[in-house]
Design an enzyme around this catalytic site. Structure first.
Site, PDB file in Angstrom:
ATOM      1  CB  CYS A 235      -4.585   9.504  10.794  1.00  0.00           C
ATOM      2  SG  CYS A 235      -5.158   7.808  10.529  1.00  0.00           S
TER       3      CYS A 235
ATOM      4  CE  LYS B 106      -1.837   1.545   4.028  1.00  0.00           C
ATOM      5  NZ  LYS B 106      -1.583   2.964   4.524  1.00  0.00           N
ATOM      6  CG  ASN B 107       2.156   2.731   3.776  1.00  0.00           C
ATOM      7  OD1 ASN B 107       0.908   2.882   3.368  1.00  0.00           O
ATOM      8  ND2 ASN B 107       2.479   2.500   4.810  1.00  0.00           N
TER       9      ASN B 107
ATOM     10  NE  ARG C  26       0.148  12.005   7.329  1.00  0.00           N
ATOM     11  CZ  ARG C  26       0.534  13.214   7.625  1.00  0.00           C
ATOM     12  NH1 ARG C  26      -0.047  14.245   7.857  1.00  0.00           N
ATOM     13  NH2 ARG C  26       1.943  13.778   7.288  1.00  0.00           N
TER      14      ARG C  26
ATOM     15  NE  ARG D 181      -7.312   4.156   5.191  1.00  0.00           N
ATOM     16  CZ  ARG D 181      -6.485   5.210   5.686  1.00  0.00           C
ATOM     17  NH1 ARG D 181      -7.006   5.524   7.027  1.00  0.00           N
ATOM     18  NH2 ARG D 181      -5.278   5.466   5.212  1.00  0.00           N
TER      19      ARG D 181
ATOM     20  CG  ASP E  79       2.681   1.385   9.606  1.00  0.00           C
ATOM     21  OD1 ASP E  79       3.153   1.698   8.481  1.00  0.00           O
ATOM     22  OD2 ASP E  79       2.543   2.417  10.330  1.00  0.00           O
TER      23      ASP E  79
ATOM     24  NE  ARG F  16      -0.346  10.047  10.211  1.00  0.00           N
ATOM     25  CZ  ARG F  16      -0.802   9.121   9.257  1.00  0.00           C
ATOM     26  NH1 ARG F  16      -1.975   8.978   9.154  1.00  0.00           N
ATOM     27  NH2 ARG F  16       0.023   8.710   8.437  1.00  0.00           N
ATOM     28  N   PRO F  17       0.887  16.690  11.070  1.00  0.00           N
ATOM     29  CG  PRO F  17       2.335  17.924  12.236  1.00  0.00           C
ATOM     30  CD  PRO F  17       1.678  16.707  12.301  1.00  0.00           C
ATOM     31  CB  ILE F  18       1.472  18.583   5.835  1.00  0.00           C
ATOM     32  CG1 ILE F  18       0.523  19.855   5.761  1.00  0.00           C
ATOM     33  CG2 ILE F  18       0.830  17.165   5.865  1.00  0.00           C
ATOM     34  CD1 ILE F  18      -0.001  20.050   4.403  1.00  0.00           C
ATOM     35  CG  ASP F  19       5.581  20.851  10.358  1.00  0.00           C
ATOM     36  OD1 ASP F  19       5.014  19.745  10.377  1.00  0.00           O
ATOM     37  OD2 ASP F  19       6.419  20.951  11.371  1.00  0.00           O
ATOM     38  CG  LEU F  20       8.790  18.047   9.067  1.00  0.00           C
ATOM     39  CD1 LEU F  20       9.110  16.358   9.290  1.00  0.00           C
ATOM     40  CD2 LEU F  20       9.674  18.895   9.666  1.00  0.00           C
TER      41      LEU F  20
HETATM   42  C1  EPZ Z   1       3.946   6.818   6.263  1.00  0.00           C
HETATM   43  O1  EPZ Z   1       3.041   8.069   6.977  1.00  0.00           O
HETATM   44  C2  EPZ Z   1       2.795   5.706   6.422  1.00  0.00           C
HETATM   45  N1  EPZ Z   1       2.041   6.158   5.302  1.00  0.00           N
HETATM   46  C3  EPZ Z   1       2.440   5.352   7.562  1.00  0.00           C
HETATM   47  O2  EPZ Z   1       1.660   4.091   7.453  1.00  0.00           O
HETATM   48  C4  EPZ Z   1       3.596   5.156   8.467  1.00  0.00           C
HETATM   49  O3  EPZ Z   1       3.210   4.710   9.943  1.00  0.00           O
HETATM   50  C5  EPZ Z   1       4.513   6.363   8.350  1.00  0.00           C
HETATM   51  O4  EPZ Z   1       4.959   6.639   7.265  1.00  0.00           O
HETATM   52  C6  EPZ Z   1       6.026   6.225   9.475  1.00  0.00           C
HETATM   53  O5  EPZ Z   1       6.533   4.996   8.791  1.00  0.00           O
HETATM   54  C7  EPZ Z   1       2.325   6.065   3.930  1.00  0.00           C
HETATM   55  O6  EPZ Z   1       3.108   5.664   3.390  1.00  0.00           O
HETATM   56  C8  EPZ Z   1       0.880   6.244   3.068  1.00  0.00           C
HETATM   57  P1  EPZ Z   1       5.710  10.437   8.622  1.00  0.00           P
HETATM   58  P2  EPZ Z   1       3.524   9.651   7.111  1.00  0.00           P
HETATM   59  O7  EPZ Z   1       5.591  11.552   7.830  1.00  0.00           O
HETATM   60  O8  EPZ Z   1       4.181   9.998   5.902  1.00  0.00           O
HETATM   61  C9  EPZ Z   1       5.305  13.655  12.140  1.00  0.00           C
HETATM   62  C10 EPZ Z   1      -0.084   2.855   7.868  1.00  0.00           C
HETATM   63  O9  EPZ Z   1      -0.562   2.284   8.724  1.00  0.00           O
HETATM   64  N2  EPZ Z   1       5.177  14.625  10.995  1.00  0.00           N
HETATM   65  O10 EPZ Z   1       6.933   9.608   8.394  1.00  0.00           O
HETATM   66  O11 EPZ Z   1       2.287  10.422   7.177  1.00  0.00           O
HETATM   67  C11 EPZ Z   1       3.998  12.932  12.232  1.00  0.00           C
HETATM   68  O12 EPZ Z   1       2.904  13.517  12.676  1.00  0.00           O
HETATM   69  C12 EPZ Z   1       0.301   4.170   7.678  1.00  0.00           C
HETATM   70  O13 EPZ Z   1       0.023   2.145   6.595  1.00  0.00           O
HETATM   71  C13 EPZ Z   1       5.438  16.055  11.137  1.00  0.00           C
HETATM   72  O14 EPZ Z   1       5.504  16.366  12.397  1.00  0.00           O
HETATM   73  O15 EPZ Z   1       4.330   9.563   8.136  1.00  0.00           O
HETATM   74  C14 EPZ Z   1       4.262  11.532  12.728  1.00  0.00           C
HETATM   75  O16 EPZ Z   1       4.435  11.788  14.139  1.00  0.00           O
HETATM   76  C15 EPZ Z   1      -0.067   5.085   9.229  1.00  0.00           C
HETATM   77  N3  EPZ Z   1       5.260  17.099  10.241  1.00  0.00           N
HETATM   78  C16 EPZ Z   1       5.717  11.414  12.140  1.00  0.00           C
HETATM   79  O17 EPZ Z   1       6.490  12.816  11.683  1.00  0.00           O
HETATM   80  C17 EPZ Z   1       5.237  16.676   8.857  1.00  0.00           C
HETATM   81  O18 EPZ Z   1       5.158  17.357   8.110  1.00  0.00           O
HETATM   82  C18 EPZ Z   1       6.039  10.512  11.027  1.00  0.00           C
HETATM   83  O19 EPZ Z   1       5.144  10.799  10.043  1.00  0.00           O
HETATM   84  C19 EPZ Z   1       5.212  15.414   8.823  1.00  0.00           C
HETATM   85  C20 EPZ Z   1       5.159  14.248   9.635  1.00  0.00           C
END
Ligand code: EPZ
Length: 418
Positions: free
Chosen positions: A116, A22-23, A92, A396, A304, A121-125
């Site tokens: 979620c 999926k990812n 997301r 999903r 996960d 799960r912000p998108i600030d980065l």
């Molecule tokens: C991906 O989510 C995966 N989803 C998630 O899988 C997985 O848990 C996660 O990576 C970590 O490995 C997909 O690939 C579709 P992150 P993503 O950005 O990209 C914080 C599943 O069950 N963060 O690495 O959203 C965030 O809040 C899903 O298949 C910021 O603060 O994960 C989190 O605490 C769930 N600001 C941490 O970083 C940002 O701009 C990890 O988030 C982005 C993220």
């Protein structure tokens, strides 16, 4: 909302094939927007998240054809640059579509992704990285508009190795002028798969899988066929289903190197693991041993798998400790497991699980995708019948989970009414 009805107490035995990831599929489907021709993708799992992503591509103007495990995406006539709010809010990970639309059109408009259930799960980065690439960003009433004359390669250091932000920077930089370097990049295998797919199209991405990724702007991408990697979280989930039921399963899975931390923890808990070409063999002990787990960015133990492993440990001998370091709200399943007799206490980022002799079937509610999967595993081993409701969360991210478990000897079916 539908439910799984599960009759517990049956060992899982036999062979099962892991579906496409999926990812990896979601960013790779997004990447097809960058090729102004036809991209043929294989082994994309037929799950809600990929269906929603393909719906968005059709809304943008892509022609999408599906046949027997192949998805053909013709992105020649993409005209729209806005992701519809009603689809954006459902998932997301649609945020990576923004990076692809930006990479091709230098403009994109989207709403804040659905927060979620596992955290803010912000998108600030993502947004600060877009700014470094020369993209102007206007945020107003929940909508984000990104626009620029040209995307210029930049050095981007991520405060956290965010998977989505790393993917978005890659997608937005494929046609950039000059070179983009990401430091503290996420190293997940799904990012390697995305880079392999884009490089096959003619992009120039180096270092995927390490914490420094370099993207040199390309002029044009070409039509390709690509087969996505298998799903390492589904692989781990199926192995844990074998472990919790005292079973003996064979996984048709080509990349065991992606699940080393999961295999190590399964061995530590007493499972016998054997790896042969394209197969992983698991022989579970009568009783698992308690183990401690800390979730970390790849190559650490994946967040996960945290909930799935927690349910696997509910019957282990001894006390297990889990520390969730990635998301701030990923223990919502604990209350549901307690209804089945699990002894699990949550203190901030830490879960303490005291092994019990048995779990009892109950009516429990999926709180999110992986939280739901954890309840299915508990149902497989609980005495009596377990009803897992709100399985739309699980559908999903897991393709034909009930069929796969049934083929391994479980008694599980979907009740549409419940
Ligand atoms: C991906 O989510 C995966 N989803 C998630 O899988 C997985 O848990 C996660 O990576 C970590 O490995 C997909 O690939 C579709 P992150 P993503 O950005 O990209 C914080 C599943 O069950 N963060 O690495 O959203 C965030 O809040 C899903 O298949 C910021 O603060 O994960 C989190 O605490 C769930 N600001 C941490 O970083 C940002 O701009 C990890 O988030 C982005 C993220």
């Amino acid at each position: 909302m539908s439910s799984y009805i599960i009759e517990g107490g049956r060992k899982l035995e036999g062979e099962v094939t892991v579906s496409g990831s999926k990812n990896a599929s979601l960013p790779i489907i997004a990447a097809s927007i960058l090729n102004k021709g036809t991209t043929k993708l294989y082994d994309i799992p037929n799950i809600q998240d990929t269906r929603i992503t393909l719906e968005i591509l059709k809304y943008l103007g892509c022609k999408v054809k599906k046949s027997h495990g192949k998805i053909e995406i013709n992105s020649k006539n993409v005209t729209k640059k806005e992701i519809p709010e009603h689809l954006m809010s459902q998932m997301r990970s649609t945020v990576v579509l923004a990076g692809a639309i930006l990479g091709r059109f230098k403009e994109a408009r989207f709403s804040y992704p659905g927060g979620c259930d596992i955290g803010a799960r912000p998108i600030d980065l993502h947004l600060s990285a877009f700014k470094k690439l020369g993209i102007n960003i206007i945020e107003d009433s929940g909508f984000i508009t990104c626009k620029c004359d040209k995307i210029v390669g930049a050095n981007i250091d991520l405060d956290f190795p965010s998977v989505g932000a790393t993917e978005n920077i890659i997608l937005a930089s494929v046609y950039a002028e000059g070179v983009t370097t990401i430091t503290n990049a996420a190293m997940e295998p799904e990012i390697v798969d995305l880079a392999k797919c884009l490089n096959k199209m003619g992009a120039k991405i180096e270092g995927a899988g390490t914490n420094i990724i370099k993207i040199t702007g390309a002029n044009k991408l070409k039509d390709i066929n690509y087969t996505v990697m298998q799903d390492r979280i589904e692989a781990g989930t199926l192995l844990c289903a074998g472990a919790i039921t005292g079973g003996n399963i064979i996984l048709n899975y080509k990349t065991p190197e992606h699940i080393t931390p999961i295999l190590n923890k399964l061995e530590e808990s007493g499972c016998k693991i054997k790896i042969e070409k394209d197969k992983v063999y698991l022989q579970a002990p009568k009783k698992l041993k308690a183990v401690d787990i800390k979730t970390m960015p790849y190559p650490g133990f994946p967040t996960d798998m945290q909930s799935v492993f927690a349910s696997t440990l509910t019957l282990a001998k001894g006390t297990s400790m889990i520390i969730e370091n990635i998301f701030e709200n990923r223990y919502r399943y604990a209350a549901e497991l307690k209804k089945m007799g699990a002894k699990i206490t949550i203190e901030g980022k830490t879960a303490v699980i005291k092994g019990v002799r048995k779990l009892s079937g109950a009516k429990v509610k999926s709180t999110d995708l992986r939280g739901g999967a954890c309840l299915v595993l508990a149902g497989l081993v609980a005495r009596g019948t377990t009803t897992v409701t709100n399985i739309e969360y699980i559908l999903r991210g897991y393709e034909k989970l009930d069929e796969k478990l049934t083929n391994l000897g479980a008694k599980i079916y979907i009740d549409e009414e419940n």
